[in-house]
Design an enzyme around this catalytic site. Structure first.
Site, PDB file in Angstrom:
ATOM      1  N   HIS A  38       0.838  -1.213   0.000  1.00  0.00           N
ATOM      2  CA  HIS A  38       0.000   0.000   0.000  1.00  0.00           C
ATOM      3  C   HIS A  38       0.874   1.265   0.000  1.00  0.00           C
ATOM      4  O   HIS A  38       1.342   1.720   1.041  1.00  0.00           O
ATOM      5  CB  HIS A  38      -0.905  -0.006   1.227  1.00  0.00           C
ATOM      6  CG  HIS A  38      -2.056   0.960   1.125  1.00  0.00           C
ATOM      7  ND1 HIS A  38      -2.140   1.936   0.152  1.00  0.00           N
ATOM      8  CD2 HIS A  38      -3.187   1.101   1.874  1.00  0.00           C
ATOM      9  CE1 HIS A  38      -3.266   2.633   0.310  1.00  0.00           C
ATOM     10  NE2 HIS A  38      -3.918   2.141   1.348  1.00  0.00           N
ATOM     11  N   TYR A  40      -0.535   7.086   3.310  1.00  0.00           N
ATOM     12  CA  TYR A  40      -0.053   6.259   4.422  1.00  0.00           C
ATOM     13  C   TYR A  40       1.482   6.218   4.404  1.00  0.00           C
ATOM     14  O   TYR A  40       2.109   6.883   3.601  1.00  0.00           O
ATOM     15  CB  TYR A  40      -0.688   4.863   4.340  1.00  0.00           C
ATOM     16  CG  TYR A  40      -2.182   4.894   4.631  1.00  0.00           C
ATOM     17  CD1 TYR A  40      -2.663   5.337   5.863  1.00  0.00           C
ATOM     18  CD2 TYR A  40      -3.119   4.494   3.683  1.00  0.00           C
ATOM     19  CE1 TYR A  40      -4.029   5.376   6.141  1.00  0.00           C
ATOM     20  CE2 TYR A  40      -4.480   4.529   3.952  1.00  0.00           C
ATOM     21  CZ  TYR A  40      -4.931   4.973   5.183  1.00  0.00           C
ATOM     22  OH  TYR A  40      -6.280   5.016   5.453  1.00  0.00           O
ATOM     23  N   HIS A  65      -2.716   6.886  -0.821  1.00  0.00           N
ATOM     24  CA  HIS A  65      -3.609   7.515   0.166  1.00  0.00           C
ATOM     25  C   HIS A  65      -2.905   8.166   1.350  1.00  0.00           C
ATOM     26  O   HIS A  65      -3.504   8.342   2.412  1.00  0.00           O
ATOM     27  CB  HIS A  65      -4.651   6.485   0.673  1.00  0.00           C
ATOM     28  CG  HIS A  65      -5.476   5.905  -0.429  1.00  0.00           C
ATOM     29  ND1 HIS A  65      -6.214   4.772  -0.303  1.00  0.00           N
ATOM     30  CD2 HIS A  65      -5.666   6.329  -1.716  1.00  0.00           C
ATOM     31  CE1 HIS A  65      -6.826   4.489  -1.452  1.00  0.00           C
ATOM     32  NE2 HIS A  65      -6.500   5.435  -2.315  1.00  0.00           N
TER      33      HIS A  65
END
Ligand code: SF4
Length: 643
Positions: free
Chosen positions: A167, A172, A170
């Protein structure tokens, strides 16, 4: 359109996926409080596998307890979690879907209440939304975290996952390292482009080394962070090229950070497929498959994206909440049966952020998250059911009760089905609501519901019908507070304006600035009137979720709508109002039209008259209390499924 491309197989590295439909990772908070896999989570993903999705990417899964973003985020920081994931993987595999897990660390985008400690980040720069000052990671700690991503990936492989997704989107932790917006380091992990990329590169290379050449690795990225000083698609293209060189097998192209979250969950005013061109740009920089995401609900649009070469696979996020069976319905040419996502954000985002709920569901399909506990299977004891009202609750209850095999008649007093929900779909940006009404009626007809419009239901009519069950879904009516002068017949009700029954003049005062008042103001102003909203609260549209509210306020601004807030009306006059603003009496006059949008109140005229007459009587939705539409559909499902 044949949907040949959507239904065709594709390979991600050595992994063969049966079609191009992807369930993207979306935090549900269905995990157990100890971050292990729950039965609810298994049921939720299994329903999507059963519905035909080729690839399911399981939601944010923490590689470290300090990396959780939501309270019940599932974790892979210990071997203890492996058996739970194995159960999930085995269930999903039964339906031929491939399953990946998204390895995640929230970095600064979390709260102390979630992680029981201070968030960590590349630099001591707080997230503009979470605001908590993070602790800057030491260089050794960064290397340790790379190890944790690698270890979590090894556990994912042991649990039987077909792939992992790193990931990097977004905002993070990985995105925080990649972006100059949040990475202010000057050690080996920051300072210039290639140093900012060292963290993701080392993770991808390390995972490749640990899992072998054949294990698929997906990389998720925000093409554009949509914040001042953040990354744009130009840099993202270079990063994608780099990730492919490091060993990534697919790029999953999303958008935004928390600071621009209104791009993550867009309302219906943002067109479907709004992020697809970014995916197409990334595709020009890599040879590996690219997955597009961003309000892609419609299979016709999805097929076109694939055929025009903009992406290789399509993630359907919210669309997979509103209908877990989209791929099967496309394959079986049952497009008209697809339960549409209307981009309302009430069940998915609204419920997830509601401190009393904290779990995802869906307004149109409230079975989401309840797959293992609510059954709509056929009954062995069919009953005669009368549903009064055809708003979202009435239509949903009628369709589900009929699906269960009951004999259902649904009554509507106006000439058209849909109740106030249909009227809510009239403003320019709210048309998606109409697709939900159409879906409910289509499904109701499929299962044999008889719809009777133009019929006001009375106790006598019910007596004549003599049903076993009555479901009262009579909704709400506009609230008219006892204020001097309010009964003036020249005043317009918002609902009548939206329905085209009454027309507003050139200079308009909308009294009440909640969602209905604000959207009605927009509707009127869009047609050239000069509109002022008068609201008692300190701000307008406070009942609209934060993201959609931003878009709505921008449109009101564009149409020149002005708002007077903190104003309590004390008297209505022929062409205006007297009101108290900061305890000072003010007169606002000279308006051609006064539009009333002061809220709604429950409308339940039948319950008292038909109770104790031998029917089972249920009241659902606004007929209990005026609330959001999702309360109506949730109650409808529960009642209808219980019959
Ligand atoms: Fe779509 Fe609304 Fe359902 Fe969310 S709650 S998935 S936005 S229909």
């Amino acid at each position: 359109m044949s949907f040949e491309k959507l239904l065709s197989p594709i390979s991600i590295g050595k992994m063969k996926v049966k079609n191009r439909f992807v369930v993207p990772p979306m935090g549900t908070n269905f995990g157990n409080p100890d971050s292990s896999v729950s039965q609810q989570l298994i049921d939720y993903y299994t329903a999507r596998a059963k519905g035909g999705f080729g690839l399911i990417v399981v939601e944010v899964t923490a590689i470290d307890p300090l990396g959780k973003a939501i309270p019940n985020e599932i974790g892979l920081w210990s071997d203890d979690f492996i058996p739970g994931f194995k159960k999930l993987v085995d269930e999903v595999h039964k339906y031929g879907a491939k399953i990946a897990v998204q390895l995640h660390h929230a970095g600064r985008q979390t709260a102390r209440g979630v992680i029981d400690g201070q968030p960590v980040a590349p630099s001591a720069v707080p997230c503009p939304v979470m605001k908590d000052m993070p602790r800057e990671l030491g260089t050794d700690e960064v290397h340790e975290l790379i190890r944790k991503y690698r270890d979590a990936a090894v556990r994912a492989k042991k649990a039987g996952f077909d792939a992992v997704e790193i990931h990097g989107a977004h905002g993070y932790l990985i995105a925080q390292f990649m972006s100059p917006y949040s990475n202010k380091r000057i050690d080996e992990f920051g300072g210039d482009f290639i140093s900012r990329m060292k963290f993701p590169c080392e993770i991808v290379k390390g995972v490749r080394q640990d899992l072998g050449a054949d294990f698929p690795i997906l990389f998720r990225i925000s093409a554009d962070e949509k914040v001042h000083g953040g990354r744009t698609v130009h840099e993202t293209k270079a990063i994608a090229r780099l990730m492919e060189e490091c060993g990534a097998d697919a790029m999953h192209v999303s958008i935004c950070t928390y600071g621009s979250m209104h791009w993550m969950f867009v309302p219906p005013s943002v067109p479907q497929g709004f992020n697809t061109d970014a995916a197409a740009e990334v595709k020009r920089s890599v040879t590996i498959p690219v997955i597009a995401v961003g309000r892609i609900h419609d299979p016709y649009l999805a097929e076109d994206i694939l055929l025009s070469g903009k992406a290789d696979m399509i993630s359907m996020g919210r669309a997979s909440l509103s209908d877990p069976e989209i791929p099967n319905k496309v394959a079986e040419n049952r497009i008209h049966e697809i339960s549409p996502c209307i981009a309302c954000l009430q069940g998915c985002v609204g419920n997830l952020f509601d401190p009393d709920i904290l779990k995802v569901s869906c307004l149109v399909n409230p079975l989401t998250g309840r797959e293992g506990v609510i059954s709509t299977d056929k009954t062995t004891e069919p009953k005669k059911v009368v549903v009064v009202g055809s708003g979202p609750g009435g239509l949903k209850a009628a369709y589900i009760a009929a699906q269960k095999g009951h004999d259902v008649t649904c009554y509507e007093k106006s000439t058209v089905l849909g109740g106030q929900f249909r009227v809510a779909g009239i403003p320019s940006t709210k048309h998606d609501i109409l697709s939900a009404i159409k879906h409910y009626v289509t499904m109701g007809r499929k299962y044999g519901v008889t719809y009777k419009t133009d019929t006001e239901v009375t106790a006598e009519l019910i007596q004549k019908e003599n049903p076993d069950v009555v479901i009262l879904a009579t909704g709400s009516v506009p609230l008219l507070p006892r204020i001097k002068g309010i009964e003036n017949p020249s005043f317009l009700k918002a609902i009548d304006v939206l329905e085209g029954k009454r027309e507003a003049g050139e200079k308009v005062l909308v009294v009440g600035g909640g969602m209905v008042g604000s959207e009605t103001a927009e509707f009127i102003a869009e047609r050239g009137s000069k509109v002022t909203i008068l609201e008692m609260m300190p701000a307008i549209a406070v009942d609209v979720p934060p993201g959609p509210r931003m878009y709505l306020l921008a449109r009101l601004d564009e149409y020149g709508v002005t708002a007077i807030t903190g104003a309590k009306v004390t008297e209505f006059r022929e062409d205006g109002v007297t009101c108290l603003i900061a305890d000072k009496e003010e007169m606002l006059t000279g308006y051609d039209s006064i539009v009333l949008a002061m809220g709604s109140t429950a409308f339940n005229p039948l319950e008292e008259k038909i109770k104790d007459k031998g029917y089972e009587v249920f009241v659902i939705g606004d007929a209990i209390k005026a609330r959001k539409a999702i309360s109506a559909t949730e109650e409808a499902l529960k009642v209808a499924a219980s019959l």
